[in-house]
Design a protein around this motif. Structure first.
Motif, mmCIF file in Angstrom:
data_model
loop_
_atom_site.group_PDB
_atom_site.id
_atom_site.type_symbol
_atom_site.label_atom_id
_atom_site.label_comp_id
_atom_site.label_asym_id
_atom_site.label_seq_id
_atom_site.Cartn_x
_atom_site.Cartn_y
_atom_site.Cartn_z
ATOM 1 N N MET A 1 0.844 -1.183 0.000
ATOM 2 C CA MET A 1 0.000 0.000 0.000
ATOM 3 C C MET A 1 0.894 1.253 0.000
ATOM 4 O O MET A 1 2.091 1.185 0.233
ATOM 5 N N SER A 2 0.283 2.416 -0.231
ATOM 6 C CA SER A 2 1.028 3.657 -0.327
ATOM 7 C C SER A 2 0.153 4.804 0.161
ATOM 8 O O SER A 2 -1.057 4.655 0.370
ATOM 9 N N VAL A 3 0.767 5.970 0.320
ATOM 10 C CA VAL A 3 0.003 7.151 0.696
ATOM 11 C C VAL A 3 -1.041 7.461 -0.374
ATOM 12 O O VAL A 3 -2.193 7.793 -0.075
ATOM 13 N N SER A 4 -0.647 7.315 -1.638
ATOM 14 C CA SER A 4 -1.594 7.558 -2.731
ATOM 15 C C SER A 4 -2.806 6.641 -2.609
ATOM 16 O O SER A 4 -3.956 7.088 -2.759
ATOM 17 N N HIS A 5 -2.572 5.374 -2.322
ATOM 18 C CA HIS A 5 -3.671 4.416 -2.167
ATOM 19 C C HIS A 5 -4.551 4.794 -0.985
ATOM 20 O O HIS A 5 -5.790 4.759 -1.076
ATOM 21 N N ASP A 6 -3.932 5.155 0.126
ATOM 22 C CA ASP A 6 -4.705 5.512 1.321
ATOM 23 C C ASP A 6 -5.583 6.740 1.064
ATOM 24 O O ASP A 6 -6.749 6.784 1.482
ATOM 25 N N GLU A 7 -5.022 7.742 0.382
ATOM 26 C CA GLU A 7 -5.793 8.947 0.082
ATOM 27 C C GLU A 7 -6.922 8.641 -0.897
ATOM 28 O O GLU A 7 -8.029 9.173 -0.793
ATOM 29 N N ARG A 8 -6.650 7.763 -1.859
ATOM 30 C CA ARG A 8 -7.683 7.363 -2.819
ATOM 31 C C ARG A 8 -8.846 6.689 -2.093
ATOM 32 O O ARG A 8 -10.015 7.006 -2.334
ATOM 33 N N TRP A 86 -4.227 -1.653 -18.068
ATOM 34 C CA TRP A 86 -3.546 -1.278 -19.307
ATOM 35 C C TRP A 86 -2.920 0.108 -19.245
ATOM 36 O O TRP A 86 -2.135 0.493 -20.115
ATOM 37 N N ASN A 87 -3.262 0.889 -18.233
ATOM 38 C CA ASN A 87 -2.724 2.233 -18.104
ATOM 39 C C ASN A 87 -1.406 2.180 -17.317
ATOM 40 O O ASN A 87 -1.402 1.783 -16.152
ATOM 41 N N PRO A 88 -0.276 2.589 -17.913
ATOM 42 C CA PRO A 88 1.004 2.558 -17.195
ATOM 43 C C PRO A 88 0.979 3.332 -15.885
ATOM 44 O O PRO A 88 1.793 3.071 -14.996
ATOM 45 N N MET A 89 0.042 4.266 -15.756
ATOM 46 C CA MET A 89 -0.060 5.035 -14.521
ATOM 47 C C MET A 89 -0.291 4.127 -13.319
ATOM 48 O O MET A 89 0.074 4.466 -12.192
ATOM 49 N N ARG A 90 -0.896 2.958 -13.561
ATOM 50 C CA ARG A 90 -1.155 2.037 -12.450
ATOM 51 C C ARG A 90 0.146 1.572 -11.788
ATOM 52 O O ARG A 90 0.203 1.359 -10.575
ATOM 53 N N LEU A 91 1.209 1.438 -12.596
ATOM 54 C CA LEU A 91 2.481 0.958 -12.077
ATOM 55 C C LEU A 91 3.190 2.013 -11.235
ATOM 56 O O LEU A 91 4.035 1.675 -10.397
ATOM 57 N N ILE A 92 2.878 3.269 -11.473
ATOM 58 C CA ILE A 92 3.542 4.348 -10.743
ATOM 59 C C ILE A 92 2.537 5.173 -9.943
ATOM 60 O O ILE A 92 2.750 6.342 -9.673
ATOM 61 N N ASP A 93 1.456 4.525 -9.556
ATOM 62 C CA ASP A 93 0.393 5.235 -8.834
ATOM 63 C C ASP A 93 0.918 5.932 -7.587
ATOM 64 O O ASP A 93 0.529 7.067 -7.299
ATOM 65 N N ARG A 94 1.816 5.294 -6.862
ATOM 66 C CA ARG A 94 2.295 5.867 -5.604
ATOM 67 C C ARG A 94 3.024 7.188 -5.825
ATOM 68 O O ARG A 94 3.119 8.010 -4.903
ATOM 69 N N PHE A 95 3.544 7.396 -7.029
ATOM 70 C CA PHE A 95 4.229 8.647 -7.343
ATOM 71 C C PHE A 95 3.337 9.587 -8.157
ATOM 72 O O PHE A 95 3.208 10.764 -7.838
ATOM 73 N N ALA A 96 2.721 9.046 -9.209
ATOM 74 C CA ALA A 96 1.966 9.887 -10.147
ATOM 75 C C ALA A 96 0.707 10.472 -9.534
ATOM 76 O O ALA A 96 0.251 11.540 -9.958
#
Length: 207
Positions: A1-8, A86-96
């Motif tokens: 998990m990540s901060v991005s995931h928690d905020e989402r 399919w969206n590359p953003m999924r791989l870098i969600d914690r940053f993007a």
């Protein structure tokens, strides 16, 4: 998990709690408008290009209108799931999506006019500070005043500083990392900060 995931996750829960017609800090947008924006950004990159390119704006408006007709709960479920595989953003969600999810979470939390800052874990505040330093250099136009961001909630209470630009005069913005994040992203009227200098002369690039 990540901060991005928690905020989402927290924002998705809040979307459902307040409903589709609640106010946000995004001028003219309700919570439905905001979740549509988030879904288009992650699920329709062909249309999301219109957020930055004028030539694609018509397509963005068309797709946004189509998405707006979906049931609110379905839109929130799509956002909660995150970018599709399919969206590359999924791989870098914690940053993007770190600042995207945090700022829009606060857009809803603080959109009603009465709000208080959250007591966030140190790891979350540190992640936001790192992301804010990077974002500030991209969003604040350096030809204006020098902007000094002074973080007051660092390790051991020590101040940490990010400086953008080198011109005169100087503007100093002091506060906790999450509040500085919101200021850098233009939420000037809903931040708990100390401001010194001609803040009105600071210009930011359009998001």
């Amino acid at each position: 998990m990540s901060v991005s995931h928690d905020e989402r996750t927290a924002l998705a829960d809040l979307f459902l709690s307040v409903g589709p017609d609640a106010s946000t800090l995004c001028e003219g947008w309700t919570t439905r408008d905001l979740v549509v924006h988030l879904v288009v950004r992650e699920y329709r990159p062909d249309a999301a290009a219109g957020m930055f390119l004028g030539l694609a704006r018509g397509h963005l408006e068309k797709v946004t209108g189509e998405e707006s007709t979906r049931p609110y709960e379905d839109l929130v479920a799509s956002y909660r799931h995150g970018p599709p595989r399919w969206n590359p953003m999924r791989l870098i969600d914690r940053f993007a999506n770190l600042t995207e999810n945090f700022v829009h979470h606060e857009d809803v939390r603080r959109g009603g006019g009465e709000w208080s800052s959250r007591a966030l874990p140190r790891g979350t505040r540190d992640a936001l500070w790192r992301a804010t330093g990077f974002a500030a250099r991209g969003l604040i136009i350096p030809s204006g005043p020098t902007v000094r961001l002074v973080r007051t909630d660092g390790t051991g209470g020590e101040q940490e500083t990010v400086t953008v630009g080198s011109g005169a005069p100087e503007v100093t913005v002091t506060g906790a990392a999450p509040e500085l994040t919101l200021w850098v992203f233009g939420r000037d009227k809903a931040c708990d900060l100390t401001l010194e200098g001609p803040v009105e002369k600071v210009a930011r690039r359009d998001l």
